[in-house]
Design an enzyme around this catalytic site. Structure first.
Site, PDB file in Angstrom:
ATOM      1  N   THR A 422      35.757  30.804  40.318  1.00 39.71           N
ATOM      2  CA  THR A 422      36.535  31.446  38.939  1.00 39.71           C
ATOM      3  C   THR A 422      35.635  32.607  38.475  1.00 39.71           C
ATOM      4  O   THR A 422      36.491  33.848  38.349  1.00 39.71           O
ATOM      5  CB  THR A 422      35.809  30.386  37.972  1.00 39.71           C
ATOM      6  OG1 THR A 422      36.525  28.963  38.389  1.00 39.71           O
ATOM      7  CG2 THR A 422      36.755  30.751  36.622  1.00 39.71           C
ATOM      8  N   GLU A 424      33.821  36.409  38.659  1.00 40.31           N
ATOM      9  CA  GLU A 424      34.117  37.634  39.367  1.00 40.31           C
ATOM     10  C   GLU A 424      35.584  37.568  39.860  1.00 40.31           C
ATOM     11  O   GLU A 424      36.078  38.120  40.701  1.00 40.31           O
ATOM     12  CB  GLU A 424      33.229  37.740  40.706  1.00 40.31           C
ATOM     13  CG  GLU A 424      31.954  38.502  40.291  1.00 40.31           C
ATOM     14  CD  GLU A 424      32.031  39.688  39.263  1.00 40.31           C
ATOM     15  OE1 GLU A 424      32.907  40.213  39.518  1.00 40.31           O
ATOM     16  OE2 GLU A 424      30.931  39.951  38.524  1.00 40.31           O
TER      17      GLU A 424
HETATM   18  C1  LIG Z   1      26.719  35.540  39.139  1.00 38.09           C
HETATM   19  C2  LIG Z   1      28.304  35.376  38.395  1.00 38.09           C
HETATM   20  C3  LIG Z   1      28.438  36.593  37.444  1.00 38.09           C
HETATM   21  C4  LIG Z   1      29.618  36.707  36.951  1.00 38.09           C
HETATM   22  C5  LIG Z   1      30.285  37.863  36.538  1.00 38.09           C
HETATM   23  C6  LIG Z   1      31.630  37.867  35.828  1.00 38.09           C
HETATM   24  O1  LIG Z   1      32.422  36.893  36.170  1.00 38.09           O
HETATM   25  S1  LIG Z   1      32.286  39.536  35.143  1.00 38.09           S
HETATM   26  C7  LIG Z   1      33.745  39.215  34.992  1.00 38.09           C
HETATM   27  C8  LIG Z   1      34.783  39.136  36.002  1.00 38.09           C
HETATM   28  N1  LIG Z   1      36.088  39.440  35.665  1.00 38.09           N
HETATM   29  C9  LIG Z   1      37.013  39.473  36.411  1.00 38.09           C
HETATM   30  O2  LIG Z   1      36.954  39.446  37.899  1.00 38.09           O
HETATM   31  C10 LIG Z   1      38.475  39.741  35.753  1.00 38.09           C
HETATM   32  C11 LIG Z   1      39.516  39.711  36.916  1.00 38.09           C
HETATM   33  N2  LIG Z   1      40.667  40.627  36.582  1.00 38.09           N
HETATM   34  C12 LIG Z   1      40.885  42.039  36.990  1.00 38.09           C
HETATM   35  O3  LIG Z   1      40.009  42.145  37.934  1.00 38.09           O
HETATM   36  C13 LIG Z   1      42.069  42.577  36.617  1.00 38.09           C
HETATM   37  O4  LIG Z   1      42.274  42.229  35.321  1.00 38.09           O
HETATM   38  C14 LIG Z   1      43.003  42.441  37.642  1.00 38.09           C
HETATM   39  C15 LIG Z   1      42.655  43.120  38.644  1.00 38.09           C
HETATM   40  C16 LIG Z   1      43.468  41.210  37.884  1.00 38.09           C
HETATM   41  C17 LIG Z   1      44.424  43.344  37.035  1.00 38.09           C
HETATM   42  O5  LIG Z   1      44.051  44.425  36.721  1.00 38.09           O
HETATM   43  P1  LIG Z   1      45.047  45.488  35.862  1.00 38.09           P
HETATM   44  O6  LIG Z   1      45.471  44.737  34.527  1.00 38.09           O
HETATM   45  O7  LIG Z   1      44.130  46.834  35.608  1.00 38.09           O
HETATM   46  O8  LIG Z   1      46.300  45.687  36.450  1.00 38.09           O
HETATM   47  P2  LIG Z   1      47.154  45.818  37.805  1.00 38.09           P
HETATM   48  O9  LIG Z   1      47.140  44.675  38.609  1.00 38.09           O
HETATM   49  O10 LIG Z   1      48.506  46.357  37.833  1.00 38.09           O
HETATM   50  O11 LIG Z   1      46.182  46.921  38.677  1.00 38.09           O
HETATM   51  C18 LIG Z   1      46.469  48.455  38.516  1.00 38.09           C
HETATM   52  C19 LIG Z   1      46.002  49.061  39.582  1.00 38.09           C
HETATM   53  O12 LIG Z   1      44.498  48.923  39.731  1.00 38.09           O
HETATM   54  C20 LIG Z   1      44.191  48.507  40.935  1.00 38.09           C
HETATM   55  N3  LIG Z   1      42.929  47.612  40.819  1.00 38.09           N
HETATM   56  C21 LIG Z   1      42.872  46.478  40.353  1.00 38.09           C
HETATM   57  N4  LIG Z   1      41.483  46.208  40.389  1.00 38.09           N
HETATM   58  C22 LIG Z   1      40.800  47.175  41.011  1.00 38.09           C
HETATM   59  C23 LIG Z   1      39.613  47.178  41.492  1.00 38.09           C
HETATM   60  N5  LIG Z   1      38.629  46.376  40.996  1.00 38.09           N
HETATM   61  N6  LIG Z   1      39.210  48.320  42.254  1.00 38.09           N
HETATM   62  C24 LIG Z   1      40.208  49.261  42.616  1.00 38.09           C
HETATM   63  N7  LIG Z   1      41.516  49.114  42.139  1.00 38.09           N
HETATM   64  C25 LIG Z   1      41.438  47.848  41.352  1.00 38.09           C
HETATM   65  C26 LIG Z   1      45.339  47.770  41.433  1.00 38.09           C
HETATM   66  O13 LIG Z   1      45.494  47.433  42.934  1.00 38.09           O
HETATM   67  C27 LIG Z   1      46.320  48.596  40.756  1.00 38.09           C
HETATM   68  O14 LIG Z   1      46.665  49.335  42.097  1.00 38.09           O
HETATM   69  P3  LIG Z   1      48.130  50.225  42.092  1.00 38.09           P
HETATM   70  O15 LIG Z   1      48.878  49.011  42.592  1.00 38.09           O
HETATM   71  O16 LIG Z   1      48.594  51.039  40.768  1.00 38.09           O
HETATM   72  O17 LIG Z   1      48.048  51.086  43.205  1.00 38.09           O
HETATM   73  C1  LIG Z   2      29.561  30.209  35.479  1.00 35.77           C
HETATM   74  C2  LIG Z   2      30.330  31.448  35.092  1.00 35.77           C
HETATM   75  C3  LIG Z   2      29.893  32.619  34.759  1.00 35.77           C
HETATM   76  C4  LIG Z   2      30.477  33.904  34.283  1.00 35.77           C
HETATM   77  N1  LIG Z   2      29.591  34.917  34.010  1.00 35.77           N
HETATM   78  C5  LIG Z   2      30.322  36.101  33.295  1.00 35.77           C
HETATM   79  C6  LIG Z   2      29.484  36.981  33.074  1.00 35.77           C
HETATM   80  O1  LIG Z   2      28.453  37.221  33.337  1.00 35.77           O
HETATM   81  N2  LIG Z   2      30.022  38.156  32.331  1.00 35.77           N
HETATM   82  C7  LIG Z   2      31.446  38.222  31.992  1.00 35.77           C
HETATM   83  O2  LIG Z   2      31.999  39.035  31.622  1.00 35.77           O
HETATM   84  N3  LIG Z   2      32.270  37.253  32.305  1.00 35.77           N
HETATM   85  C8  LIG Z   2      31.861  35.883  33.117  1.00 35.77           C
HETATM   86  N4  LIG Z   2      32.564  34.843  33.364  1.00 35.77           N
HETATM   87  C9  LIG Z   2      34.050  34.766  33.102  1.00 35.77           C
HETATM   88  C10 LIG Z   2      34.731  34.921  34.530  1.00 35.77           C
HETATM   89  O3  LIG Z   2      34.561  36.139  34.880  1.00 35.77           O
HETATM   90  C11 LIG Z   2      36.145  34.285  34.013  1.00 35.77           C
HETATM   91  O4  LIG Z   2      36.121  33.108  33.566  1.00 35.77           O
HETATM   92  C12 LIG Z   2      37.289  34.603  35.312  1.00 35.77           C
HETATM   93  O5  LIG Z   2      37.176  35.964  35.332  1.00 35.77           O
HETATM   94  C13 LIG Z   2      38.493  33.637  35.093  1.00 35.77           C
HETATM   95  O6  LIG Z   2      38.910  34.289  33.846  1.00 35.77           O
HETATM   96  P1  LIG Z   2      39.633  33.026  32.817  1.00 35.77           P
HETATM   97  O7  LIG Z   2      38.454  32.440  32.372  1.00 35.77           O
HETATM   98  O8  LIG Z   2      40.208  33.843  31.791  1.00 35.77           O
HETATM   99  O9  LIG Z   2      40.728  32.412  33.609  1.00 35.77           O
HETATM  100  P2  LIG Z   2      42.238  32.161  33.223  1.00 35.77           P
HETATM  101  O10 LIG Z   2      42.709  33.467  33.880  1.00 35.77           O
HETATM  102  O11 LIG Z   2      42.421  31.860  32.081  1.00 35.77           O
HETATM  103  O12 LIG Z   2      42.637  31.193  34.230  1.00 35.77           O
HETATM  104  C14 LIG Z   2      43.263  29.904  33.943  1.00 35.77           C
HETATM  105  C15 LIG Z   2      44.004  29.581  35.128  1.00 35.77           C
HETATM  106  O13 LIG Z   2      45.359  30.416  34.878  1.00 35.77           O
HETATM  107  C16 LIG Z   2      45.583  31.077  36.122  1.00 35.77           C
HETATM  108  N5  LIG Z   2      46.168  32.250  36.059  1.00 35.77           N
HETATM  109  C17 LIG Z   2      45.591  33.225  35.058  1.00 35.77           C
HETATM  110  N6  LIG Z   2      46.443  34.404  35.540  1.00 35.77           N
HETATM  111  C18 LIG Z   2      47.345  34.404  36.354  1.00 35.77           C
HETATM  112  C19 LIG Z   2      48.366  35.071  37.019  1.00 35.77           C
HETATM  113  N7  LIG Z   2      48.510  36.525  36.442  1.00 35.77           N
HETATM  114  N8  LIG Z   2      49.004  34.660  37.931  1.00 35.77           N
HETATM  115  C20 LIG Z   2      48.771  33.202  38.244  1.00 35.77           C
HETATM  116  N9  LIG Z   2      47.910  32.692  37.737  1.00 35.77           N
HETATM  117  C21 LIG Z   2      47.201  32.945  36.819  1.00 35.77           C
HETATM  118  C22 LIG Z   2      44.138  31.098  37.014  1.00 35.77           C
HETATM  119  O14 LIG Z   2      44.498  30.828  38.397  1.00 35.77           O
HETATM  120  C23 LIG Z   2      43.717  29.683  36.498  1.00 35.77           C
HETATM  121  O15 LIG Z   2      44.153  28.647  37.437  1.00 35.77           O
HETATM  122  C24 LIG Z   2      31.748  33.944  34.094  1.00 35.77           C
HETATM  123  C25 LIG Z   2      32.425  32.440  34.327  1.00 35.77           C
HETATM  124  C26 LIG Z   2      31.776  31.564  34.692  1.00 35.77           C
HETATM  125  C27 LIG Z   2      32.695  30.289  35.014  1.00 35.77           C
END
Ligand SMILES: CCC/C=C/C(=O)SCCNC(=O)CCNC(=O)[C@H](O)C(C)(C)COP(=O)([O-])OP(=O)([O-])OC[C@H]1O[C@@H](n2cnc3c(N)ncnc32)[C@H](O)[C@@H]1OP(=O)([O-])[O-]
Ligand SMILES: Cc1cc2nc3c(=O)[nH]c(=O)nc-3n(C[C@H](O)[C@H](O)[C@H](O)COP(=O)(O)OP(=O)(O)OC[C@H]3O[C@@H](n4cnc5c(N)ncnc54)[C@H](O)[C@@H]3O)c2cc1C
Length: 664
Positions: A422, A424
């Site tokens: 989930t 990243e």
């Molecule tokens: C140890 C654990 C710690 C955890 C920490 C966390 O969880 S932290 C929190 C972690 N949270 C998450 O991970 C959140 C996950 N969600 C996301 O990363 C974004 O909202 C998204 C990628 C799903 C949609 O993005 P969007 O709404 O901007 O819309 P879009 O889909 O229309 O894309 C537009 C254009 O951008 C491009 N492009 C996109 N990403 C990248 C990239 N990284 N690089 C380069 N390019 C990228 C894409 O290919 C497209 O290119 P095109 O076709 O125009 O040439």
């Molecule tokens: C242990 C842990 C540590 C974390 N650490 C951090 C941190 O340090 N910093 C930070 O900023 N965030 C952090 N997060 C948050 C994390 O990055 C988000 O929870 C993650 O990106 C998923 O987003 P969401 O919770 O909004 O899920 P949602 O998007 O609400 O997902 C719910 C469901 O909807 C589905 N879904 C959503 N969108 C679509 C779509 N477009 N098409 C099809 N299906 C879809 C998903 O597949 C999933 O099944 C952490 C989360 C966890 C669990």
């Protein structure tokens, strides 16, 4: 009996040089020596003991993590460890902590998105841990949809400041690790508003707590979001909630590499792509792929050793029963996971190279490989974490009942690992990003733009659409060219089928939404092709050590033939192979299991894990499982007395009542 190696006979069966395999697994002799030295240093230091961790209530658990993290920092300073050694030490301490986010996201965000000046100001403080930071992006209402975040950063030209504000409940930051109880600072992602116009998401460095007494600063509400899945596990981390009430920060705390706001409040977009704002996520996704091989290899090591110790059925003439590892069904569940651990290791190594390459190009203002780097990091993060989470659970089942005990190490490993599917980026959301990249590539075929890198195979689309497998006997499936073509043809045909279906929709976005499940499957096929190809490429390198390359060939064969068997429907449905060829692939897979069997224990020994790191009675190096399980049971707090607390209040009245009823 102490000192006896119950797995010695298994170790004698090895047909390869285990020490050389340890170097292949570590990536280099340098990496091996580093990991070996630091893992032993941690294992031998009582300050890093894991004893009783799963029994601690949350507050004590968290305090214990703070103690360990601080002690680790003290040792890092005392021993003058390099950055590389310090990262290894934190890895082998093996407890999720605020430091993961400080080093793993806060610092990389400043490095990737800050200007030179900003880096000069903030990084030295962060490197010395004089400030502690986290990565505050996700909100209560939005995680996946980054563009939907609601926190605002409004520029005030009168004071040259940004006003950071949480306008709604759903705009509360929610999840950032290290935020709840520790971080003094955060990189906060917020909508930049200047001159009344919303310019979308940008990063800002915001101080949250006093550096003196650690109290939240005025306008900041911050705390922990509560208990998470599993005992111990990820509850050592203070995932947090954060709200801002018009908190002011100086203008120069906006991270300004990608875009800037001038003193007059003018928004300026530099010539770097806006997607670089997502750069920290790309970096972390890349590290998560290597971590997948760490977690999976750990579970596989436990399950393999225990499967050689455990015996059930088949005793003849008073002889020993069969080791469960000799059952073909056990091998069919276990050996593909062992092969996957190696496959993910090598693809992780390659992805690290790709990431380094793209970073160097970005510094030289060459952005051409960014879309591929995004697709590869997103897709491989999704593929490897899904397989690893499922794999750890399978390892638990492979260990039968004892796998369910916390002392097996597997429940905690699972609970710590599963959120990787989930965080990243949700794994499905990430696959859909890969699918977008694939559809774009297919739509550009014939436009003169030559596909390169991992997508180069699409350049041979005409051939891949009509070729057929030429496998005639089982061993033909060992030919790398036969395998790569099979995976390329399957991936290409699935992508083209999706593109053809998409073209039937007037509105492409509607089509994409409707066909999302097929698109995600096409993305999986493409990512599996990458893993298989990188494993095969690894085998084309010079690999020293007696028998080492042969073992890797067996593992590689198991990896791709197992995938071929599991996804037979794709390979048959796209018409590349016949059912006879599918059946030959299965024959070859069984043959490879038999070749792997004598080497299984040594292949997991090559991971070089200490018993401290594995933290599993079932996975002990010496295989001395039963006495240690028996001993551990008596350490449970419930066994501190023969008579349970609560006997007088609850059990005794019950028994008395039954006695009375019996007399009646
Ligand atoms: C140890 C654990 C710690 C955890 C920490 C966390 O969880 S932290 C929190 C972690 N949270 C998450 O991970 C959140 C996950 N969600 C996301 O990363 C974004 O909202 C998204 C990628 C799903 C949609 O993005 P969007 O709404 O901007 O819309 P879009 O889909 O229309 O894309 C537009 C254009 O951008 C491009 N492009 C996109 N990403 C990248 C990239 N990284 N690089 C380069 N390019 C990228 C894409 O290919 C497209 O290119 P095109 O076709 O125009 O040439
Ligand atoms: C242990 C842990 C540590 C974390 N650490 C951090 C941190 O340090 N910093 C930070 O900023 N965030 C952090 N997060 C948050 C994390 O990055 C988000 O929870 C993650 O990106 C998923 O987003 P969401 O919770 O909004 O899920 P949602 O998007 O609400 O997902 C719910 C469901 O909807 C589905 N879904 C959503 N969108 C679509 C779509 N477009 N098409 C099809 N299906 C879809 C998903 O597949 C999933 O099944 C952490 C989360 C966890 C669990």
């Amino acid at each position: 009996m102490e000192g006896v190696d119950y797995l010695a006979d298994e170790r004698k069966k090895a047909e390869f040089d285990v020490n050389e395999m340890k170097i292949v697994w570590a990536g280099s002799r340098h990496n091996f020596e580093l990991s070996d030295r630091i893992s032993k240093l941690v294992a031998n230091d009582p300050g890093f003991s894991k004893e009783g961790r799963t029994m601690l209530p949350r507050k004590e658990l968290f305090k214990n993590t703070l103690r360990k993290a601080t002690y680790a920092w003290k040792r890092i300073i005392e021993l003058r460890l390099s950055e590389e050694e310090a990262a290894k030490l934190r890895h082998f301490v093996d407890e999720p902590a605020f430091t993961d986010l400080h080093w793993g996201m806060f610092i990389p965000a400043i490095k990737g998105q800050g200007t030179d000046e900003q880096q000069k100001k903030w990084l030295p403080l962060a490197y010395k841990m004089q400030i502690i930071g986290c990565y505050a992006q996700t909100e209560l209402g939005h995680g996946s949809n980054v563009q939907g975040l609601e926190t605002t950063a409004t520029f005030d030209p009168q004071t040259d400041e940004f006003v950071i504000h949480s306008p709604t409940l759903t705009s509360s930051k929610w999840w950032p690790g290290g935020l709840g109880k520790v971080s003094t600072h955060a990189v906060v992602y917020a909508r930049l508003i200047t001159n009344g116009k919303d310019y979308g998401i940008n990063g800002f460095i915001v101080q949250l707590r006093s550096l003196e007494d650690h109290k939240p600063l005025p306008g900041v509400t911050v705390g922990d979001i509560g208990l998470k899945f599993g005992n111990g596990a990820y509850n050592t981390m203070d995932n947090g909630v954060l709200r801002f009430d018009h908190v002011r920060i100086p203008r120069d705390q906006m991270l300004m590499r990608v875009s800037q706001v001038t003193r007059e409040g003018k928004y300026v977009q530099s010539d770097v792509p806006r997607q670089l704002l997502y750069g920290t996520m790309v970096y972390v996704r890349q590290t998560i792929v290597s971590d997948a091989s760490n977690a999976l290899s750990r579970a596989v090591c436990i399950a393999t050793r225990y499967s050689a110790v455990r015996r059930q059925f088949g005793s003849q003439n008073g002889g020993q029963e069969i080791q469960v590892i000799d059952y073909k069904t056990q091998q069919n569940r276990l050996f593909p996971l062992l092969a996957s651990a190696y496959a993910f290791r090598f693809v992780g190594e390659w992805l690290k190279w790709l990431y380094t390459d793209v970073t160097q190009r970005l510094q030289a203002n060459d952005f051409s490989t960014l879309p591929e780097a995004h697709a590869c990091t997103a897709g491989l993060k999704s593929l490897t974490t899904t397989a690893t989470a499922d794999g750890i659970e399978e390892c638990r089942k492979l260990c039968g009942g004892h796998g369910y005990l916390c002392s097996s190490g597997l429940p905690e490993l699972f609970a710590v690992y599963v959120p990787a599917c989930t965080y990243e980026g949700d794994n499905t959301v990430l696959l859909l990003q890969v699918a977008r990249f694939l559809m774009k590539t297919v739509s550009q075929l014939g436009s003169g733009k030559k596909p390169v890198g991992t997508i180069a195979y699409m350049g041979r689309i005409e051939h891949l659409m009509q070729c057929r497998s030429d496998v005639k006997q089982a061993k033909d499936w060992l030919k790398p060219s036969a395998v790569v073509e099979a995976f390329e043809a399957r991936a290409a045909r699935m992508s083209v089928a999706c593109a053809q279906n998409l073209s039937k929709f007037d509105n492409p976005e509607e089509g994409f939404a409707e066909l999302a499940a097929d698109l995600a499957e096409a993305a999986v096929a493409h990512c599996q092709l990458i893993v298989v190809s990188k494993f095969i490429e690894k085998l084309q390198q010079d690999i020293p050590g007696e028998g080492v390359k042969q073992q890797l060939e067996v593992l590689c064969g198991i990896y791709y033939l197992f995938l071929l068997h599991k996804h037979q429907g794709d390979f048959l449905g796209t018409g590349y192979i016949t059912s006879k060829q599918a059946s030959l692939a299965n024959d070859q897979l069984r043959a490879l299991y038999s070749q792997l069997r004598p080497n299984a224990i040594s292949l997991v020994d090559a991971f070089n894990y200490t018993d401290h790191f594995l933290d599993s009675i079932l996975g002990r190096y010496d295989g001395n499982v039963y006495p240690k399980l028996y001993e551990a049971a008596w350490k449970d707090p419930l066994n501190q007395s023969d008579i349970a607390d609560g006997f007088h209040e609850y059990i005794r009245p019950l028994l008395k009542q039954q006695l009375r009823t019996a007399r009646l």
